[in-house]
Scaffold this motif. Structure first.
Motif, PDB file in Angstrom:
ATOM      1  N   VAL A 136       0.859  -1.313   0.085  1.00  0.00           N
ATOM      2  CA  VAL A 136       0.069   0.067  -0.141  1.00  0.00           C
ATOM      3  C   VAL A 136       0.750   1.369   0.111  1.00  0.00           C
ATOM      4  CG1 VAL A 136      -1.547   1.420   1.477  1.00  0.00           C
ATOM      5  CG2 VAL A 136      -2.065  -1.156   1.250  1.00  0.00           C
ATOM      6  N   PHE A 137       1.859   1.143   0.834  1.00  0.00           N
ATOM      7  CA  PHE A 137       2.825   2.465   0.864  1.00  0.00           C
ATOM      8  C   PHE A 137       3.829   2.512  -0.317  1.00  0.00           C
ATOM      9  CE2 PHE A 137       2.710   1.267   5.770  1.00  0.00           C
ATOM     10  CZ  PHE A 137       1.320   1.993   5.752  1.00  0.00           C
ATOM     11  N   LEU A 138       4.026   1.564  -0.889  1.00  0.00           N
ATOM     12  CA  LEU A 138       5.012   1.441  -2.050  1.00  0.00           C
ATOM     13  C   LEU A 138       4.869   2.484  -3.298  1.00  0.00           C
ATOM     14  CD1 LEU A 138       7.749   0.166  -2.949  1.00  0.00           C
ATOM     15  CD2 LEU A 138       6.244  -1.783  -3.981  1.00  0.00           C
ATOM     16  N   PRO A 139       3.786   2.541  -3.878  1.00  0.00           N
ATOM     17  CA  PRO A 139       3.561   3.157  -5.279  1.00  0.00           C
ATOM     18  C   PRO A 139       4.050   4.469  -5.061  1.00  0.00           C
ATOM     19  CG  PRO A 139       1.652   2.139  -4.827  1.00  0.00           C
ATOM     20  CD  PRO A 139       2.323   1.691  -3.488  1.00  0.00           C
ATOM     21  N   GLY A 140       3.703   5.334  -4.021  1.00  0.00           N
ATOM     22  CA  GLY A 140       4.063   6.595  -3.899  1.00  0.00           C
ATOM     23  C   GLY A 140       5.711   7.078  -4.002  1.00  0.00           C
ATOM     24  N   VAL A 141       6.338   5.987  -3.361  1.00  0.00           N
ATOM     25  CA  VAL A 141       7.761   5.828  -3.267  1.00  0.00           C
ATOM     26  C   VAL A 141       8.343   5.532  -4.474  1.00  0.00           C
ATOM     27  CG1 VAL A 141       9.735   4.869  -2.016  1.00  0.00           C
ATOM     28  CG2 VAL A 141       7.790   5.339  -0.752  1.00  0.00           C
ATOM     29  N   LEU A 142       7.742   4.702  -5.125  1.00  0.00           N
ATOM     30  CA  LEU A 142       8.439   4.198  -6.701  1.00  0.00           C
ATOM     31  C   LEU A 142       8.157   5.223  -7.594  1.00  0.00           C
ATOM     32  CD1 LEU A 142       7.741   0.424  -6.796  1.00  0.00           C
ATOM     33  CD2 LEU A 142       9.926   1.555  -6.070  1.00  0.00           C
ATOM     34  N   PHE A 143       6.737   5.801  -7.693  1.00  0.00           N
ATOM     35  CA  PHE A 143       6.268   6.470  -8.966  1.00  0.00           C
ATOM     36  C   PHE A 143       6.235   8.154  -9.101  1.00  0.00           C
ATOM     37  CE2 PHE A 143       4.329   2.217  -9.263  1.00  0.00           C
ATOM     38  CZ  PHE A 143       5.328   1.789 -10.180  1.00  0.00           C
ATOM     39  N   LEU A 144       6.385   8.554  -7.505  1.00  0.00           N
ATOM     40  CA  LEU A 144       6.470  10.051  -7.701  1.00  0.00           C
ATOM     41  C   LEU A 144       7.948  10.617  -7.457  1.00  0.00           C
ATOM     42  CD1 LEU A 144       4.174  10.736  -4.531  1.00  0.00           C
ATOM     43  CD2 LEU A 144       3.815  11.473  -6.783  1.00  0.00           C
ATOM     44  N   LYS A 145       8.248  11.505  -8.249  1.00  0.00           N
ATOM     45  CA  LYS A 145       9.545  12.359  -8.220  1.00  0.00           C
ATOM     46  C   LYS A 145       9.858  12.475  -7.076  1.00  0.00           C
ATOM     47  CE  LYS A 145       8.641  14.185 -13.029  1.00  0.00           C
ATOM     48  NZ  LYS A 145       8.557  15.343 -13.932  1.00  0.00           N
ATOM     49  N   ARG A 146       9.039  13.170  -6.178  1.00  0.00           N
ATOM     50  CA  ARG A 146       9.088  13.500  -4.777  1.00  0.00           C
ATOM     51  C   ARG A 146       8.456  12.573  -3.624  1.00  0.00           C
ATOM     52  NH1 ARG A 146      11.253  18.770  -4.852  1.00  0.00           N
ATOM     53  NH2 ARG A 146      12.367  19.234  -6.699  1.00  0.00           N
ATOM     54  N   PRO A 147       9.196  11.407  -3.372  1.00  0.00           N
ATOM     55  CA  PRO A 147       8.315  10.526  -2.498  1.00  0.00           C
ATOM     56  C   PRO A 147       8.285  11.262  -1.000  1.00  0.00           C
ATOM     57  CG  PRO A 147      10.739   9.655  -3.051  1.00  0.00           C
ATOM     58  CD  PRO A 147      10.445  10.984  -3.881  1.00  0.00           C
ATOM     59  N   GLU A 148       8.969  12.095  -0.724  1.00  0.00           N
ATOM     60  CA  GLU A 148       8.772  12.647   0.437  1.00  0.00           C
ATOM     61  C   GLU A 148       7.170  13.329   0.784  1.00  0.00           C
ATOM     62  OE1 GLU A 148      11.130  15.931  -1.861  1.00  0.00           O
ATOM     63  OE2 GLU A 148      10.961  13.584  -1.686  1.00  0.00           O
ATOM     64  N   CYS A 149       6.678  13.757  -0.683  1.00  0.00           N
ATOM     65  CA  CYS A 149       5.206  14.211  -0.473  1.00  0.00           C
ATOM     66  C   CYS A 149       4.400  12.896   0.079  1.00  0.00           C
ATOM     67  CB  CYS A 149       5.109  14.703  -1.799  1.00  0.00           C
ATOM     68  SG  CYS A 149       5.849  15.853  -2.306  1.00  0.00           S
ATOM     69  N   TRP A 150       4.556  11.695  -0.347  1.00  0.00           N
ATOM     70  CA  TRP A 150       3.895  10.870   0.060  1.00  0.00           C
ATOM     71  C   TRP A 150       3.928  10.345   1.309  1.00  0.00           C
ATOM     72  CZ3 TRP A 150       0.237   8.101  -2.516  1.00  0.00           C
ATOM     73  CH2 TRP A 150      -0.135   6.925  -2.331  1.00  0.00           C
ATOM     74  N   LEU A 151       5.134  10.403   1.898  1.00  0.00           N
ATOM     75  CA  LEU A 151       5.168  10.193   3.510  1.00  0.00           C
ATOM     76  C   LEU A 151       4.616  11.324   4.301  1.00  0.00           C
ATOM     77  CD1 LEU A 151       9.160   9.012   3.418  1.00  0.00           C
ATOM     78  CD2 LEU A 151       7.097   7.725   3.615  1.00  0.00           C
ATOM     79  N   MET A 152       4.639  12.595   3.767  1.00  0.00           N
ATOM     80  CA  MET A 152       3.955  13.712   4.245  1.00  0.00           C
ATOM     81  C   MET A 152       2.366  13.465   4.619  1.00  0.00           C
ATOM     82  SD  MET A 152       6.189  16.818   2.601  1.00  0.00           S
ATOM     83  CE  MET A 152       5.274  18.093   3.392  1.00  0.00           C
ATOM     84  N   LEU A 153       1.939  13.037   3.551  1.00  0.00           N
ATOM     85  CA  LEU A 153       0.377  12.769   3.593  1.00  0.00           C
ATOM     86  C   LEU A 153       0.256  11.710   4.374  1.00  0.00           C
ATOM     87  CD1 LEU A 153      -0.326  13.635  -0.202  1.00  0.00           C
ATOM     88  CD2 LEU A 153      -1.175  14.744   1.773  1.00  0.00           C
ATOM     89  N   MET A 154       0.924  10.471   4.264  1.00  0.00           N
ATOM     90  CA  MET A 154       0.683   9.338   5.174  1.00  0.00           C
ATOM     91  C   MET A 154       0.858   9.864   6.578  1.00  0.00           C
ATOM     92  SD  MET A 154       0.186   6.621   3.623  1.00  0.00           S
ATOM     93  CE  MET A 154      -0.149   5.973   2.045  1.00  0.00           C
ATOM     94  N   GLY A 155       1.733  10.575   7.019  1.00  0.00           N
ATOM     95  CA  GLY A 155       1.740  11.049   8.442  1.00  0.00           C
ATOM     96  C   GLY A 155       0.699  12.057   8.885  1.00  0.00           C
TER      97      GLY A 155
END
Length: 529
Positions: A136-155
């Motif tokens: 579930v967490f993987l796509p944002g890390v693999l396919f975003l140019k800025r994976p930190e955006c994904w982690l920010m939203l998850m937090g």
């Protein structure tokens, strides 16, 4: 410095102590700083990806290491894989469904294969929970140019709606749907530019085949298709929508073929969809995820506020024509009929859309190799991990299996209180089934209420509905009346509950902390001569 001294150091043959004598040191420091900056700039993007991957891997592993066990389908899925049986061997099934019912053929195969590879039952449970959460967490890390955006939203999601986020750790195969939905949404702009790109085409087809094979709810694919065609209608780009539809059709056929029995597999999907969507309201009330959405006010306010700020910042119509935005709105709207639409489609789609939007905000303001970006990524990863693990440590330590350890011991100290060979466990809640089946995966008996009430025979379903609707003792009478010596009536009630007084015709034993086993009284042993 007096005039004589100044004159001395101003002579061309005498170096100044404040400048020329220190210049080699200054030059070395500057060169070192420049070299460090170049190294950081070169490796910053890769370091951020590595930090993000380690974070999304560490978090689920840390949670399962606390002993977290959701009282949900993952317990019965794991037990079924360990037992090697089919659902018809485990629970009573209504005539409309095959006794060889296979609800999630691919997921069942994965769990059985992992068990045969050497994983114990408890390890298999941890594998299901942590593995699906990682996906579930993987796509944002693999396919975003800025994976930190994904982690920010998850937090942020952890902080404002922990209950919603915790569903990502239930270990259920619908989480693979979430992975597939997030992946194709993140890749959509690339696919839209070149829908016949071999790599993207192969990726979408494989995702659809695996999705249908692992989860099998193929009818639900109509919802993302509706979002895609709405996007095509707005933008006028119909070709990607048509190609994606072809991928879905190929995925349905391929997934059904992988199941080994495509006709029954497809028939089950259609029948199950009917039972899920059009069952009576009183039956829907027995399954939490089939109820309408209530609450989630904090999440709604955050989502609405983010959309309004985004609109005010840069009113780009194309951004709101993205299928992710449309699917998020569609999932939110449909969730007021069945909350599952929000968990499976609306929430993942909103996270993708917000991550893409946030990425668009950061890209022109922060270089991809900026040290500030690395600090931001570390901050986002740390906040996500700490917000999830530390305040909710007690939640992750709860396990229904540990609470029911005395039920596991029943087979050793009082085996005559377990159901007999060919017996039936009459249980008024699915949670009893999940826990009891996990504790006794090879028990030679069946359960009246299995993984979903809709599969129950009609006469038992009526009793189950009456019990959960009224809670009256009279609602249990039909089950109590047809108990055989090999059957058991299992209730989850406090130890001080007057069960014996309410059902005086049955023998009872209380197994700590809150399980009651009832059976037909055994004939009295003949008196010794």
């Amino acid at each position: 410095m007096d005039n004589l001294t100044r004159a001395r150091y101003s002579h061309p043959h005498v170096p100044s102590p404040n400048t020329q004598s220190l210049s080699p040191l200054n030059t070395s420091a500057t060169a070192l700083a420049s070299a460090i900056t170049r190294v950081l700039a070169r490796w910053t993007p890769l370091v951020i990806v590595v930090v993000s991957l380690l974070t999304i891997l560490f978090v689920p592993l840390a949670i399962v290491s606390h002993g977290f066990t959701p009282e949900d389908d993952v317990l019965s899925d794991t037990a079924l894989a360990v037992s090697g049986r089919q659902w018809g061997d485990v629970m009573l099934i209504r005539p409309e469904f095959s006794q060889q019912l296979r609800t999630h053929a691919g997921w069942d195969w994965i769990l059985r294969t992992a068990h045969h590879a050497g994983l114990s039952q408890d390890q298999l449970l941890a594998f299901a929970i942590a593995g699906l959460a990682f996906l579930v967490f993987l796509p944002g890390v693999l396919f975003l140019k800025r994976p930190e955006c994904w982690l920010m939203l998850m937090g942020i999601l952890v902080v404002i709606e922990f209950g919603v986020f915790s569903r990502f750790l239930y270990g259920r195969p619908y989480l693979f749907d979430v992975f597939c939905t997030s992946t194709w949404l993140l890749l959509w702009r690339r696919f839209e530019r070149n829908p016949l790109h071999p790599g993207l085409l192969a990726t979408f087809i494989i995702l659809m085949i695996l999705r249908v094979w692992i989860r099998s709810t193929l009818v639900m694919l109509g919802i993302p298709l509706a979002a895609i065609y709405a996007s095509a209608w707005i933008t006028g780009r119909w070709r990607p929508a048509l190609v994606f539809t072809a991928c879905v059709v190929v995925g349905i056929l391929g997934g059904a073929l992988l199941s080994g029995n495509p006709v029954d597999y497809l028939a089950y999907n259609i029948r199950h969809f009917y039972w899920t969507l059009f069952r009576p309201a009183e039956m829907k009330s027995l399954v939490t995820e089939l109820l309408p959405l209530t609450g989630n006010v904090s999440l709604f306010l955050f989502a609405a506020g983010y959309v309004l700020v985004s609109l005010a910042r840069a009113p780009d119509p194309d951004r709101y024509a993205h299928p992710a935005f449309i699917l998020a709105c569609l999932g939110w709207m449909l969730s007021f009929t069945i909350v599952r639409f929000w968990f499976e489609f609306g929430l993942p789609a909103f996270l993708v859309w917000a991550a893409l939007d946030l990425q668009g905000v950061l890209e022109p303001r922060m270089r991809h190799d900026s040290p500030a970006r690395l600090l931001l990524a570390c901050f986002a990863a740390g906040t996500f991990a700490l917000a999830l693990l530390v305040p909710h440590r007690e939640d992750w330590a709860r396990s229904p299996i540990d609470r029911a350890s005395a039920v596991r011991s029943l087979g050793t100290f009082a085996p005559d209180w377990l159901p007999g060979n060919g017996g039936i466990v009459y249980n008024p809640t699915m949670k009893i089934f999940f826990t009891f089946f996990y504790l006794y995966p090879n028990g030679p008996w069946k359960y009246a209420a299995g993984m979903e009430p809709g599969f129950m025979p009609p006469e038992d379903l009526r009793v189950y509905e009456a019990i959960n609707r009224t809670g009256d003792a009279d609602a249990y009478r039909p089950w109590a009346a047809k108990l055989r010596p090999i059957d058991r009536l299992v209730l989850k009630l406090p130890a001080e509950h007057p069960v014996r007084a309410i059902f005086p015709t049955l023998e009872w034993i209380c197994v700590p902390p809150d399980y009651w086993f009832g059976r037909v009284p055994r004939p009295a042993a003949p008196a010794a001569p």
